[in-house]
Design a protein around this motif. Structure first.
Motif, short mmCIF file in Angstrom:
data_model
loop_
_atom_site.label_atom_id
_atom_site.label_comp_id
_atom_site.label_asym_id
_atom_site.label_seq_id
_atom_site.Cartn_x
_atom_site.Cartn_y
_atom_site.Cartn_z
N LYS A 1 -9.02 -6.39 -33.36
CA LYS A 1 -9.83 -5.37 -34.03
C LYS A 1 -10.79 -6.01 -35.03
N GLN B 1 -13.70 -7.23 -33.09
CA GLN B 1 -14.55 -6.14 -32.63
C GLN B 1 -15.42 -5.56 -33.74
N TYR C 1 -19.74 -9.37 -31.73
CA TYR C 1 -18.91 -8.88 -30.63
C TYR C 1 -19.72 -8.03 -29.65
N ASN C 2 -20.56 -7.15 -30.16
CA ASN C 2 -21.38 -6.31 -29.27
C ASN C 2 -22.36 -7.15 -28.48
N SER D 1 -20.38 -8.77 -25.78
CA SER D 1 -19.99 -7.78 -24.79
C SER D 1 -21.13 -7.49 -23.82
N THR E 1 -13.64 -9.46 -21.11
CA THR E 1 -12.85 -9.82 -22.29
C THR E 1 -12.35 -11.26 -22.25
#
Length: 773
Positions: free
Chosen positions: A358, A361, A366-367, A370, A377
Motif C-alpha cells: 500500500k 501504491q 506507482y501509477n 502501472s 505487478t
C-alpha cells in the motif's frame, strides 16, 4: 490640421492612425504614470531572468533565499531541432515571417473568437516579452490598471512594443533560445534543460520527436498535460504536437506513425539539487505569504523581496538542539523496543501484511509504472526490489548505502518525527518553528501541515468551558464510572470512558486536581455537564480552526488538530483572554529597502480576563497537584529557579500513536508533537510512548537552554498576577499523598509519575520537590 483633408472618411482614418501613434507613445513614456513601466532598450539588451527574495530572522540573520536554482540555461546549438520545430509548429507557425507581432494571426484570431472558436494570437516573441520582462506584473502597471478593458489593451500594446524591441536586438535563433531557457514547465521547472532532465533524464540535444512533443505540449497547460500526473492527457497533447510537426514537414510520415505509438517513456531517476538553503521556516513563510503575494501580484522567486520574520535565531537554535538531543534518544528507544520486528500494526497489535504494498501504491511513480508495464505487478515488484546506491538519513549523519525502494520504505517508516512551535502571546510573534527532524529528508511540516489526535492536551477546552460558565477550580467531582448517552448521526450511542489503569479511585477531586492529573472520568463528567457542543464552541473560540466532531469524547482529544492551532489556542490563556492571529512575518521590503507591507497583530477578546487567569492557575496543577502529568519536568533543575512557575499539559492518543506536550511560562507558549508519520507505527506502552516521555523532555531541554542564556530575553519568574478581580474560589489545596502511579494523560494512558510529588501549599509561591529527580 485634420480639416485640410477634405475627404471625410480619409480624415477619420488619419485621425484614428494619429490617435494610435499617440497612444503607443504615451505607453512608452508612461505619460502621467497612467500606463506603468515598459522595458527600455537597455533592459532588452541585459535581461534579468529573476531576482530571488531573501528571508531573515528577527535579528537580521539570513534564513534562506527563494530563487529558481533549477533554471539552467543552454545555448541554441545544444537544443535538439525537434524541440525547436515542435515549438514553432505549435506556438507560432509564422515565427520566421513576422517582426515580433503577427497581425495576420491577430486578426484571424479575432474572427475565430467571434465565431466561437477562441484561440490565442501571441507570438513566441510576445510570450517572451511577457515572461522575461514581466509586462503584466503589478510593478509594471500604471494608474489605468483599474480600468478592466483598457488595462488588457495596455498589456497587449506593451507586449507588442517590447516584442518589436526584442526582434530589433536579437536574432530569431537567440529569441528561441531565450524563450526555451525561461519558459516554465511546471513542478518548479524553469527552462528546457531542467525539463528534459527531470522528465526524461536527458540533455536537451538528446530528446527524440515524441519526447520533444511531450515537453512542448505541456506549455499550453503545465498541470493539465503533466506526463507524471496526467499521462493520458499528456499523450493526447503530444500526438497533437506531432501532428503539427508533420503538417509543417518537420518530421516524416514514418516518424509520425512510429512516435505516436510510443509510451510516455518517463525516466524520473534524475535527482536535482534544489534545496536553495531550504528549511521548514522558509517553506512556512512561503505558505504564510501565499495570499498576500497573490493579492499584490508579487512573485517570491523573481521580485527580489526582503522578508523579515518573527523567528528568534537564538531560540530556534536551542529548539533544534533540544529536538536533536531528545529525538535521537527516542529513536534508539523505539528501535530497541521493536528490534527486527515490523512495527506497522493494526489496533489489535497484529502486523499489517500488505503495509509495504500500500505504501508503494501511494507513491507517484506507482501509477507511472502501472501504465508502463500495463498493470503487470511482477515487473512493478521487480522495480521496487531493485537495489541501488543512495544516501539515507541517520542520527549519526548522512549514510551511503545500497537500498531497494522496499528497503527505503521500511527504513523511513520506522523513523520518528516531531513538530514544535513557540509563540510570545503578548506580541503574537512566533519565535520557534521546527517542522521536523530534517527538512532535506522529511519536508512535510509537522507544525501546520500535519494534523494529529491531540489526546489529553485537548482537555483544557472542557475545563475553560466549565470555568466560563459558572464552575470554579475548586468544584469537586468524583472519579467514578460514567456512561453518557448521545445521538450520533441518528443512532443512539453510549460512551463509557475508562481511566488509564481501568480503575476508578472513587476519590473526590477538585477540577484543578482532575485536570492536573488528567482524569478521564472527571473530564467526561465535566463535558456532560457543560455540553460537548459547548466544548467545541470554546475550542473554536480560542483558536482551533480544524473541524471538530461534536461528541462526548471530543474533550479527550479524538479530533485531529495541528501544533500551530494548539499553540494559538493556548496563547489565549496567557494573553488575557485575547485570541491572536500569530505573526510569522513582520515586514516586507523591496531591494532598495522600501517597505511594501508591515504586518501587525490582530486580536479578539474571547474570554474574560478572570477565566484566562484561572486557566493559567489550572495549568500549574500539572506540576503542583498530586499525580500531575507534568511532574517529569522536575527532572530539569534548570527550570526551577527564582520562584519560576511553569504550567503544562501532556497528551497521548490511543495506542501511544501521538505524544504531545503543551508548555507554558510567563512569556511563552510551546507546543510539541512526537510520533511516526504513519499512524500504524507507534510505541507499545506508557513507559516508552506517552507524551510525558516523548514530547515533554524536548520542552524541558529547550527551556533549560533558554533560561541558561542571559541574552535570550526570557527570564525566570512567576506567572502574572490576576489581571482583574478574581471572584471565584481557586485556593483549594489537594490532600497530600505519596507517589501516585495511576495518573493519566490521554485516552486511557498512564502518565509519568516517576517524580516524587511536590509539596503544595494552596496558591503560595513556594513549590518544592521533595526529591530532585
Amino acid at each position: 490640421m485634420f480639416r485640410r483633408i477634405k475627404n471625410r472618411y480619409l480624415r477619420y482614418f488619419v485621425i484614428f492612425i494619429y490617435a494610435i501613434i499617440v497612444f503607443f507613445c504615451a505607453i512608452e513614456v508612461n505619460f502621467l504614470w497612467l500606463f506603468g513601466y515598459s522595458p527600455d532598450m537597455q533592459d532588452i539588451k541585459d535581461p534579468i531572468m529573476s531576482v530571488g527574495s531573501q528571508v531573515y530572522y528577527s535579528d537580521g540573520k539570513l534564513i534562506g533565499e527563494y530563487y529558481h536554482e533549477n533554471r539552467s540555461p543552454v545555448e541554441y546549438k545544444s537544443i535538439s531541432p525537434y524541440l525547436i520545430n515542435a515549438l514553432v509548429s505549435t506556438e507560432d507557425v509564422r515565427f520566421y515571417k513576422h517582426g515580433g507581432v503577427d497581425y495576420y494571426s491577430f486578426f484571424t484570431s479575432i474572427l475565430s473568437t467571434a465565431s466561437g472558436d477562441r484561440r490565442g494570437a501571441s507570438t513566441i516573441t510576445q510570450q517572451l516579452a511577457k515572461n522575461l520582462y514581466s509586462t503584466r506584473k503589478k510593478k509594471s502597471q500604471g494608474l489605468l490598471r483599474h480600468v478592466p478593458i483598457l488595462r488588457t489593451l495596455i498589456f497587449k500594446c506593451k507586449e507588442w512594443l517590447t516584442a518589436y524591441k526584442i526582434e530589433h536586438v536579437y536574432s530569431k535563433n537567440e529569441i528561441l533560445t531565450l524563450y526555451l531557457n525561461t519558459v516554465p514547465f511546471g513542478n518548479n521547472s524553469f527552462g528546457i534543460k531542467t525539463a528534459t532532465l527531470k522528465f526524461f533524464n536527458k540533455m536537451p540535444d538528446a530528446v527524440d520527436p515524441a519526447e520533444a512533443a511531450t515537453l512542448i505540449g505541456m506549455l499550453k497547460a503545465t498541470s493539465t498535460y503533466n506526463p507524471i500526473n496526467n499521462p493520458d492527457k499528456s499523450i493526447d497533447r503530444r500526438n497533437t504536437v506531432l501532428g503539427q510537426m508533420l503538417k509543417n514537414k518537420n518530421i516524416t510520415k514514418d516518424e509520425y506513425d512510429s512516435n505516436i505509438k510510443k509510451p510516455i517513456g518517463l525516466d524520473l531517476s534524475y535527482v536535482e539539487n534544489n534545496s536553495q538553503g531550504d528549511s521548514y521556516i522558509r517553506q512556512a513563510v512561503e505558505r504564510w505569504l501565499k495570499k498576500w503575494l497573490a493579492d499584490n501580484n508579487y512573485d517570491l522567486y523573481e521580485d527580489g523581496l526582503k522578508i523579515y520574520t518573527t523567528i528568534d535565531s537564538r531560540l530556534q537554535q536551542y529548539a533544534e538542539e533540544a529536538v536533536a538531543e531528545k529525538m535521537k534518544m527516542l529513536q534508539k528507544r523505539f528501535d530497541n523496543l521493536w528490534g527486527k520486528k515490523n512495527p506497522w500494526r493494526d489496533s489489535k497489535g497484529n502486523e499489517i501484511k500488505d503495509f509495504v504494498l500500500k505504501a508503494e501504491q501511494h507513491l507517484p511513480i506507482y501509477n507511472v509504472l502501472s501504465k508502463k508495464y500495463h498493470g503487470d505487478t511482477v515487473q512493478i515488484k521487480q522495480y521496487f526490489e531493485k537495489k541501488k546506491r543512495m544516501k539515507v538519513f541517520t542520527w549519526n549523519g548522512e549514510k551511503d548505502t545500497t537500498f531497494s525502494s522496499v528497503d527505503s520504505i521500511k527504513y523511513y517508516t520506522r523513523i520518528l518525527n516531531t513538530g514544535m512551535m513557540t509563540i510570545e502571546p503578548s506580541t503574537g510573534k512566533i519565535k520557534v518553528w521546527v517542522g521536523g527532524i530534517d527538512h532535506h529528508y522529511f519536508n512535510y511540516d509537522h507544525v501546520n501541515q500535519s494534523k494529529r489526535q491531540a489526546g489529553s492536551t485537548f482537555k483544557p477546552f472542557a475545563y475553560v468551558t466549565a470555568l466560563d460558565n459558572g464552575f470554579t477550580p475548586c468544584d469537586k467531582f468524583t472519579d467514578k464510572p460514567v456512561a453518557i448517552h448521545y445521538n450520533d448521526g441518528g443512532k443512539d450511542q453510549v460512551w463509557a470512558p475508562n481511566n488509564a489503569d481501568f480503575k476508578f479511585t472513587y476519590q473526590e477531586m477538585s477540577l484543578r486536581w482532575a485536570m492536573g492529573k488528567s482524569v478521564n472520568s472527571i473530564t467526561a463528567q465535566v463535558t456532560q455537564q457543560v455540553g460537548w457542543d459547548k466544548v467545541v464552541e470554546y475550542a473554536h473560540k480560542c483558536g482551533i480552526e480544524s473541524p471538530l466532531k461534536s461528541v462526548p469524547s471530543v474533550s479527550l482529544g479524538t479530533n485531529d488538530v495541528s501544533v500551530y492551532e494548539m499553540v494559538r489556542a493556548y496563547s489565549t490563556f496567557l494573553n488575557k483572554g485575547q485570541k491572536i492571529d500569530p505573526l510569522l512575518v513582520t515586514k516586507i521590503t523591496d531591494q532598495a529597502g522600501n517597505v511594501l507591507q508591515d504586518f501587525t497583530l490582530k486580536t479578539e477578546q474571547v474570554l474574560s480576563e478572570e477565566t484566562a487567569w484561572l486557566m493559567l492557575y489550572m495549568f500549574r496543577g500539572g506540576l503542583e497537584e498530586p499525580g500531575g502529568t507534568s511532574l517529569a519536568l522536575w527532572d530539569y533543575p534548570g527550570l526551577f529557579k527564582k520562584d519560576n512557575q511553569i504550567g503544562g499539559k501532556t497528551g497521548t492518543s490511543s495506542d501511544y500513536v501521538d505524544g504531545w506536550y503543551m508548555g507554558i511560562t510567563k512569556d511563552l507558549i510551546t507546543g510539541i508533537w512526537v510520533g511516526a508519520d504513519d499512524r500504524s507505527v507507534h510505541f507499545t506502552n506508557s513507559e516508552t510512548g506517552e507524551g510525558s516521555h516523548t514530547a515533554l523532555p524536548i520542552f524541558g531541554s529547550f527551556m533549560q537552554r533558554v533560561y541558561a542564556d542571559p541574552n535570550s530575553g526570557y527570564t525566570y519568574g512567576p506567572f502574572p498576577k490576576p489581571w482583574s478581580k478574581i471572584t471565584k474560589t481557586y485556593d483549594c489545596p489537594s490532600p497530600r499523598i505519596k507517589a501516585d502511579t495511576t495518573a493519566v494523560d490521554s485516552l486511557g494512558m498512564p502518565a509519568d509519575t516517576s517524580a516524587v510529588l511536590p509539596k503544595v501549599d494552596g496558591d503560595k509561591k513556594e513549590v518544592k520537590p521533595e526529591a530532585n529527580r
